[in-house]
Design a protein around this motif. Structure first.
Motif, PDB file in Angstrom:
ATOM      1  N   ALA A 167       0.780  -1.030   0.024  1.00 21.46           N
ATOM      2  CA  ALA A 167      -0.105   0.010  -0.115  1.00 21.46           C
ATOM      3  C   ALA A 167       0.813   1.432   0.123  1.00 21.46           C
ATOM      4  O   ALA A 167       0.560   2.240  -0.795  1.00 21.46           O
ATOM      5  CB  ALA A 167      -1.175   0.084   1.209  1.00 21.46           C
ATOM      6  N   ILE A 168       1.786   1.315   0.864  1.00 25.26           N
ATOM      7  CA  ILE A 168       2.771   2.502   1.105  1.00 25.26           C
ATOM      8  C   ILE A 168       3.375   2.542  -0.419  1.00 25.26           C
ATOM      9  O   ILE A 168       3.601   3.788  -1.048  1.00 25.26           O
ATOM     10  CB  ILE A 168       3.832   2.291   1.848  1.00 25.26           C
ATOM     11  N   ALA A 169       3.884   1.529  -1.224  1.00 19.03           N
ATOM     12  CA  ALA A 169       4.253   1.487  -2.416  1.00 19.03           C
ATOM     13  C   ALA A 169       3.445   2.290  -3.612  1.00 19.03           C
ATOM     14  O   ALA A 169       3.486   3.166  -4.290  1.00 19.03           O
ATOM     15  CB  ALA A 169       4.795   0.193  -3.078  1.00 19.03           C
ATOM     16  N   GLU A 170       2.247   2.108  -3.366  1.00 24.24           N
ATOM     17  CA  GLU A 170       1.057   2.620  -4.159  1.00 24.24           C
ATOM     18  C   GLU A 170       0.868   4.118  -3.862  1.00 24.24           C
ATOM     19  O   GLU A 170       0.655   4.854  -4.816  1.00 24.24           O
ATOM     20  CB  GLU A 170      -0.271   1.789  -3.851  1.00 24.24           C
ATOM     21  N   PHE A 171       1.161   4.309  -2.472  1.00 23.91           N
ATOM     22  CA  PHE A 171       0.978   5.801  -2.183  1.00 23.91           C
ATOM     23  C   PHE A 171       1.900   6.810  -2.717  1.00 23.91           C
ATOM     24  O   PHE A 171       1.540   7.805  -3.335  1.00 23.91           O
ATOM     25  CB  PHE A 171       0.950   6.061  -0.661  1.00 23.91           C
ATOM     26  N   ALA A 172       3.353   6.275  -2.703  1.00 27.65           N
ATOM     27  CA  ALA A 172       4.295   6.906  -3.287  1.00 27.65           C
ATOM     28  C   ALA A 172       4.176   6.772  -4.950  1.00 27.65           C
ATOM     29  O   ALA A 172       4.558   7.944  -5.394  1.00 27.65           O
ATOM     30  CB  ALA A 172       5.769   6.163  -2.958  1.00 27.65           C
ATOM     31  N   ARG A 173       3.698   6.068  -5.451  1.00 24.05           N
ATOM     32  CA  ARG A 173       3.280   5.878  -6.946  1.00 24.05           C
ATOM     33  C   ARG A 173       2.229   7.078  -7.194  1.00 24.05           C
ATOM     34  O   ARG A 173       2.685   7.860  -8.205  1.00 24.05           O
ATOM     35  CB  ARG A 173       2.965   4.704  -7.457  1.00 24.05           C
ATOM     36  N   VAL A 202      -2.844 -11.435  16.962  1.00 30.46           N
ATOM     37  CA  VAL A 202      -3.820 -12.596  16.989  1.00 30.46           C
ATOM     38  C   VAL A 202      -5.347 -12.360  16.402  1.00 30.46           C
ATOM     39  O   VAL A 202      -6.014 -13.244  15.640  1.00 30.46           O
ATOM     40  CB  VAL A 202      -3.786 -13.285  18.487  1.00 30.46           C
ATOM     41  N   ALA A 203      -5.629 -11.129  16.645  1.00 30.36           N
ATOM     42  CA  ALA A 203      -6.740 -10.776  16.094  1.00 30.36           C
ATOM     43  C   ALA A 203      -6.669 -10.024  14.548  1.00 30.36           C
ATOM     44  O   ALA A 203      -7.620  -9.454  13.962  1.00 30.36           O
ATOM     45  CB  ALA A 203      -7.351  -9.668  16.907  1.00 30.36           C
ATOM     46  N   GLY A 204      -5.542 -10.085  13.988  1.00 29.94           N
ATOM     47  CA  GLY A 204      -5.409  -9.714  12.730  1.00 29.94           C
ATOM     48  C   GLY A 204      -4.912  -8.324  12.580  1.00 29.94           C
ATOM     49  O   GLY A 204      -5.227  -7.490  11.525  1.00 29.94           O
ATOM     50  N   VAL A 205      -4.408  -7.855  13.875  1.00 35.03           N
ATOM     51  CA  VAL A 205      -4.133  -6.406  13.812  1.00 35.03           C
ATOM     52  C   VAL A 205      -2.755  -6.275  13.869  1.00 35.03           C
ATOM     53  O   VAL A 205      -2.035  -6.620  15.071  1.00 35.03           O
ATOM     54  CB  VAL A 205      -4.923  -5.697  14.942  1.00 35.03           C
ATOM     55  N   ARG A 206      -1.943  -5.522  12.901  1.00 37.15           N
ATOM     56  CA  ARG A 206      -0.513  -5.572  12.929  1.00 37.15           C
ATOM     57  C   ARG A 206       0.070  -4.139  13.493  1.00 37.15           C
ATOM     58  O   ARG A 206      -0.739  -3.031  13.275  1.00 37.15           O
ATOM     59  CB  ARG A 206      -0.060  -5.568  11.673  1.00 37.15           C
ATOM     60  N   LEU A 207       0.668  -4.023  14.324  1.00 36.64           N
ATOM     61  CA  LEU A 207       1.335  -2.818  15.009  1.00 36.64           C
ATOM     62  C   LEU A 207       2.746  -2.618  14.745  1.00 36.64           C
ATOM     63  O   LEU A 207       3.565  -2.976  15.768  1.00 36.64           O
ATOM     64  CB  LEU A 207       1.206  -2.918  16.671  1.00 36.64           C
ATOM     65  N   PRO A 208       2.811  -2.413  13.518  1.00 34.34           N
ATOM     66  CA  PRO A 208       4.301  -2.239  13.052  1.00 34.34           C
ATOM     67  C   PRO A 208       5.402  -1.052  13.918  1.00 34.34           C
ATOM     68  O   PRO A 208       6.289  -1.347  13.893  1.00 34.34           O
ATOM     69  CB  PRO A 208       4.452  -1.874  11.521  1.00 34.34           C
ATOM     70  N   GLY A 209       4.429  -0.184  14.218  1.00 37.68           N
ATOM     71  CA  GLY A 209       5.269   1.239  15.018  1.00 37.68           C
ATOM     72  C   GLY A 209       5.555   2.072  13.756  1.00 37.68           C
ATOM     73  O   GLY A 209       5.849   1.670  12.802  1.00 37.68           O
ATOM     74  N   HIS A 210       5.716   3.414  14.258  1.00 36.59           N
ATOM     75  CA  HIS A 210       6.070   4.265  13.642  1.00 36.59           C
ATOM     76  C   HIS A 210       7.405   4.194  12.676  1.00 36.59           C
ATOM     77  O   HIS A 210       7.428   4.664  11.626  1.00 36.59           O
ATOM     78  CB  HIS A 210       5.729   6.039  14.020  1.00 36.59           C
ATOM     79  N   GLU A 211       8.355   3.736  13.377  1.00 36.71           N
ATOM     80  CA  GLU A 211       9.806   3.790  13.162  1.00 36.71           C
ATOM     81  C   GLU A 211       9.493   2.811  11.617  1.00 36.71           C
ATOM     82  O   GLU A 211      10.303   3.213  10.608  1.00 36.71           O
ATOM     83  CB  GLU A 211      10.716   3.248  13.959  1.00 36.71           C
ATOM     84  N   ALA A 212       9.124   1.510  11.649  1.00 32.95           N
ATOM     85  CA  ALA A 212       9.068   0.851  10.760  1.00 32.95           C
ATOM     86  C   ALA A 212       8.155   1.380   9.412  1.00 32.95           C
ATOM     87  O   ALA A 212       8.728   1.120   8.216  1.00 32.95           O
ATOM     88  CB  ALA A 212       8.347  -0.604  11.104  1.00 32.95           C
ATOM     89  N   ILE A 213       7.257   1.867   9.767  1.00 37.97           N
ATOM     90  CA  ILE A 213       6.491   2.790   8.727  1.00 37.97           C
ATOM     91  C   ILE A 213       7.186   3.659   7.795  1.00 37.97           C
ATOM     92  O   ILE A 213       7.335   3.748   6.895  1.00 37.97           O
ATOM     93  CB  ILE A 213       5.247   3.145   9.278  1.00 37.97           C
ATOM     94  N   ALA A 214       7.796   4.458   9.026  1.00 36.60           N
ATOM     95  CA  ALA A 214       8.632   5.674   8.385  1.00 36.60           C
ATOM     96  C   ALA A 214       9.735   5.060   7.265  1.00 36.60           C
ATOM     97  O   ALA A 214       9.923   5.728   6.246  1.00 36.60           O
ATOM     98  CB  ALA A 214       9.369   6.441   9.354  1.00 36.60           C
ATOM     99  N   ALA A 215      10.324   3.904   7.876  1.00 33.40           N
ATOM    100  CA  ALA A 215      11.541   3.394   7.013  1.00 33.40           C
ATOM    101  C   ALA A 215      10.977   2.796   5.693  1.00 33.40           C
ATOM    102  O   ALA A 215      11.444   3.125   4.438  1.00 33.40           O
ATOM    103  CB  ALA A 215      12.023   2.303   7.976  1.00 33.40           C
ATOM    104  N   THR A 216       9.791   2.216   5.873  1.00 32.54           N
ATOM    105  CA  THR A 216       9.183   1.759   4.406  1.00 32.54           C
ATOM    106  C   THR A 216       8.933   2.790   3.590  1.00 32.54           C
ATOM    107  O   THR A 216       9.178   2.837   2.316  1.00 32.54           O
ATOM    108  CB  THR A 216       7.855   0.986   4.943  1.00 32.54           C
TER     109      THR A 216
END
Ligand code: SAM
Length: 242
Positions: A167-173, A202-216
């Motif tokens: 999704a992030i790749a799509e936003f950048a595009r 376990v409930a299908g909710v990912r919490l990657p954290g803002h640092e990982a999202i920023a790096a992506t």
């Protein structure tokens, strides 16, 4: 399928990578997924695809946003011009898309994208208008042309996606050079964050954290202007270089 093309859907068609011969409109939105929707990623996404989840979600969400006004990024933070094009990815009940429509004014266009038929039905019946339209599509495979939108909001959605990087790749595009993306997702960075992330997973909710999202975002060439976590929310603002 309906034959009448809502005004904002008609205005969205030139932004699409491929033009449908007869645009598939259903319940007031453009359905580009048909039966090809991704399977729900977990309990919460199943809820957001149900009628009950949709009915319960909107009053809770709009109440929370009234108290915490900062949860809806302003046009100034998005640097969204009047007359511009805004994309609300994972728009849910559509009220944020409608706000973006007010920000861009009658000459602009706000498009809400979601996979949930139930959310889109509600969004289109409540908020569709000449400059606010809704499209059923997957965040990780946006149907829009490269460099076609001025600003993106993606609020409380990335945690549900099996492929947030896609999704992030799509936003950048799809952003125009100089365009901005504002992200909110559930976040917790205090003691026991690893345990909280495991339980949420376990409930299908990912919490990657803002640092990982920023790096992506940075991996896809975006400049991160702001990123942080104030539990229970992580936020990020990124800009596509000119
Ligand atoms: C928690 S709601 C957030 C709705 C809205 N953005 C808000 O802040 O109120 C998450 C939304 O993301 C949508 N969603 C989940 N997976 C998606 C995907 N792969 N593509 C597009 N939307 C998705 C869900 O259907 C749901 O409407």
């Amino acid at each position: 399928m309906e034959t009448v093309l809502p005004e904002a859907v008609r205005r969205t068609l030139p932004l699409l990578t491929s033009q449908p011969d007869s645009p598939p409109v259903r319940d007031g939105y453009l359905d580009l997924l048909g039966g090809d929707a991704p399977a729900p990623s977990g309990f919460f996404q199943s809820l957001w695809e149900s009628r009950l989840g949709t009915v319960v979600y909107e009053p809770v969400q709009s109440g929370v946003r009234k108290v915490f006004a900062g949860l809806r990024p302003s046009a100034r933070r998005l640097r969204l011009p009047e007359g511009g094009t805004a994309l609300d990815v994972g728009c849910g009940p559509g009220n944020v898309t409608a706000d973006l429509g007010r920000d861009v004014g009658p000459g602009g266009l706000a498009v809400g994208v979601d996979v949930s038929r139930s959310m889109l039905r509600r969004a289109a019946s409540a908020y569709a208008g000449p400059n606010v339209g809704f499209v059923r599509s997957d965040a990780s495979a946006l149907p829009l042309r490269t460099d076609s939108v001025d600003a993106i909001t993606c609020l409380m959605v990335l945690q549900l996606l099996p492929d947030p990087e896609g999704a992030i790749a799509e936003f950048a595009r799809v952003l125009v050079p100089g365009g901005r993306a504002a992200i909110l997702l559930p976040g917790y960075a205090g003691p026991g964050a690893g345990v909280v992330a495991t339980v949420a997973g376990v409930a299908g909710v990912r919490l990657p954290g803002h640092e990982a999202i920023a790096a992506t975002f940075e991996r896809y060439g975006m400049e991160v202007l702001d990123a942080g976590t104030t539990a229970p929310v992580a936020r990020l603002l990124a800009e596509k270089p000119r």
